[in-house]
Motif scaffolding. Structure first.
Motif, PDB file in Angstrom:
ATOM      1  N   LEU A 165     -15.099  29.812   4.543  1.00 14.43           N
ATOM      2  CA  LEU A 165     -14.285  29.418   3.393  1.00 14.43           C
ATOM      3  C   LEU A 165     -14.624  30.261   2.171  1.00 14.43           C
ATOM      4  N   VAL A 166     -15.909  30.425   1.885  1.00 15.66           N
ATOM      5  CA  VAL A 166     -16.293  31.125   0.657  1.00 15.66           C
ATOM      6  C   VAL A 166     -16.315  32.646   0.833  1.00 15.66           C
ATOM      7  N   ALA A 167     -16.545  33.107   2.060  1.00 15.72           N
ATOM      8  CA  ALA A 167     -16.735  34.543   2.260  1.00 15.72           C
ATOM      9  C   ALA A 167     -15.517  35.267   2.826  1.00 15.72           C
TER      10      ALA A 167
ATOM     11  N   ASN B 282     -26.423  30.885   8.443  1.00 16.41           N
ATOM     12  CA  ASN B 282     -26.760  30.892   7.011  1.00 16.41           C
ATOM     13  C   ASN B 282     -27.876  29.913   6.681  1.00 16.41           C
ATOM     14  N   SER B 283     -27.819  28.720   7.290  1.00 20.13           N
ATOM     15  CA  SER B 283     -28.844  27.721   6.995  1.00 20.13           C
ATOM     16  C   SER B 283     -30.200  28.117   7.571  1.00 20.13           C
ATOM     17  N   LEU B 284     -30.203  28.745   8.755  1.00 22.01           N
ATOM     18  CA  LEU B 284     -31.472  29.183   9.350  1.00 22.01           C
ATOM     19  C   LEU B 284     -32.063  30.327   8.527  1.00 22.01           C
ATOM     20  N   ARG B 285     -31.218  31.247   8.104  1.00 23.20           N
ATOM     21  CA  ARG B 285     -31.686  32.344   7.245  1.00 23.20           C
ATOM     22  C   ARG B 285     -32.305  31.789   5.965  1.00 23.20           C
ATOM     23  N   TYR B 286     -31.682  30.761   5.400  1.00 25.60           N
ATOM     24  CA  TYR B 286     -32.163  30.161   4.152  1.00 25.60           C
ATOM     25  C   TYR B 286     -33.558  29.564   4.309  1.00 25.60           C
TER      26      TYR B 286
ATOM     27  N   ASP C 277     -19.684  26.310  -3.341  1.00 30.23           N
ATOM     28  CA  ASP C 277     -20.414  27.455  -3.893  1.00 30.23           C
ATOM     29  C   ASP C 277     -21.857  27.484  -3.401  1.00 30.23           C
ATOM     30  N   GLU C 278     -22.414  26.309  -3.074  1.00 29.72           N
ATOM     31  CA  GLU C 278     -23.808  26.278  -2.632  1.00 29.72           C
ATOM     32  C   GLU C 278     -23.997  27.027  -1.319  1.00 29.72           C
ATOM     33  N   VAL C 279     -22.952  27.136  -0.520  1.00 25.92           N
ATOM     34  CA  VAL C 279     -23.054  27.908   0.725  1.00 25.92           C
ATOM     35  C   VAL C 279     -23.378  29.359   0.400  1.00 25.92           C
ATOM     36  N   GLN C 280     -22.667  29.931  -0.568  1.00 25.07           N
ATOM     37  CA  GLN C 280     -22.948  31.291  -1.013  1.00 25.07           C
ATOM     38  C   GLN C 280     -24.319  31.366  -1.681  1.00 25.07           C
ATOM     39  N   ALA C 281     -24.688  30.321  -2.397  1.00 20.55           N
ATOM     40  CA  ALA C 281     -25.987  30.315  -3.079  1.00 20.55           C
ATOM     41  C   ALA C 281     -27.130  30.420  -2.082  1.00 20.55           C
ATOM     42  N   TRP C 282     -26.977  29.801  -0.915  1.00 17.75           N
ATOM     43  CA  TRP C 282     -28.040  29.893   0.093  1.00 17.75           C
ATOM     44  C   TRP C 282     -28.211  31.343   0.567  1.00 17.75           C
ATOM     45  N   GLU C 283     -27.098  32.035   0.759  1.00 17.28           N
ATOM     46  CA  GLU C 283     -27.179  33.442   1.152  1.00 17.28           C
ATOM     47  C   GLU C 283     -27.838  34.261   0.048  1.00 17.28           C
ATOM     48  N   ASP C 284     -27.456  34.008  -1.184  1.00 18.41           N
ATOM     49  CA  ASP C 284     -28.012  34.753  -2.316  1.00 18.41           C
ATOM     50  C   ASP C 284     -29.513  34.499  -2.461  1.00 18.41           C
TER      51      ASP C 284
END
Length: 261
Positions: free
Chosen positions: A61-63, A121-125, A244-251
């Protein structure tokens, strides 16, 4: 004709079919006609101008889907969910059930896909603060689905995976054999639930009909047995900024030098 599809939690197909049938009926009562389709190549499906209603993941959705409209999100009654938020379980084989995430340094991860929040994304975070020179795992296998990731764990082709807690609960209810020999050894924080979307071409009146039908589906008592099987506890309409928090986790992972698993 406009398309309805619920591809993300199609663990028990008769239940998913019941949901899509109920939605097409509720929409017909509102003068909105649609047909149900089943897709495996999901990104082209989500980008299709004919999509009336589908479910995607927060990361696409965000990316990848800037033009689709957010319809809302289901609340889930699965263990691990709270309101419009869900998490992933960190899953390993039973022989490793007493280990912590830190103990998996240098071992093999498996993820469903790079565009998955719950699996990638969550595992990377969660591994980012533990990484050294931007790496933590020795290898990362991309399996294609959470169920295939679990298969890779059982078959000892990988050692740890992040599995959507709703998928885990639905498998436990309908396909417990796929969880044999596996254990939850940790969890990710909560994040925004999977969004329901419609095409950018959907007009405002139809969007309101969609939200009305979803509200009726999740509040009318006659649908409660179907919702219970699906672990759906309600429907709500968050602001798009909720994701937006989904993108924040990647950042935040990138701040630790971790851009990939």
């Amino acid at each position: 004709m406009p398309i309805i599809s619920l591809p993300m939690y199609d663990i028990h197909h008769p239940t998913t079919l019941g949901l899509t049938t109920a939605l097409t009926t509720l929409l017909t009562h509102r003068g909105v006609l649609a047909e149900v389709e089943w897709h495996t190549d999901l990104l082209p499906h989500w980008r299709d101008d004919n999509v009336l209603l589908s479910q995607t993941c927060g990361y696409p959705l965000v990316a990848l889907l800037p033009d689709v409209q957010l319809v809302g999100a289901f609340q889930s009654s699965a263990q691990g969910c709270e309101g419009l938020r869900y998490r992933s379980w960190l899953v390993a084989r039973k022989e490793d059930e007493n280990l912590t995430l830190r103990d998996f340094r240098g071992r093999r991860a498996v993820c469903n896909s790079e565009d998955s929040h719950s699996g990638y994304n969550s595992l990377r975070y969660v591994i980012a603060p533990l990484a050294r020179a931007g790496t933590f795992f020795s290898t990362t296998l991309l399996s294609g689905s959470h169920r295939q990731s679990l298969s890779a764990l059982r078959e000892q082709r990988a050692d740890i995976a992040a599995i959507d807690c709703i998928t885990w609960a639905l498998l436990r209810a309908h396909h417990p054999e796929e969880l044999v020999g596996l254990e939850i050894i940790g969890e990710t924080p909560l994040c925004a639930a999977l969004p329901l979307i419609t095409s950018a071409k959907t007009d405002a009146a139809t969007l309101e009909h969609l939200r009305s039908a979803l509200t009726e589906l999740t509040t009318d008592k006659k649908y409660q047995p179907l919702l219970a099987q699906s672990l759906i506890g309600g429907f709500a309409v968050p602001e798009r900024a909720f994701y937006d928090e989904v993108q924040a986790w990647e950042d935040q992972a990138a701040e630790y030098g971790v851009t990939a698993l």
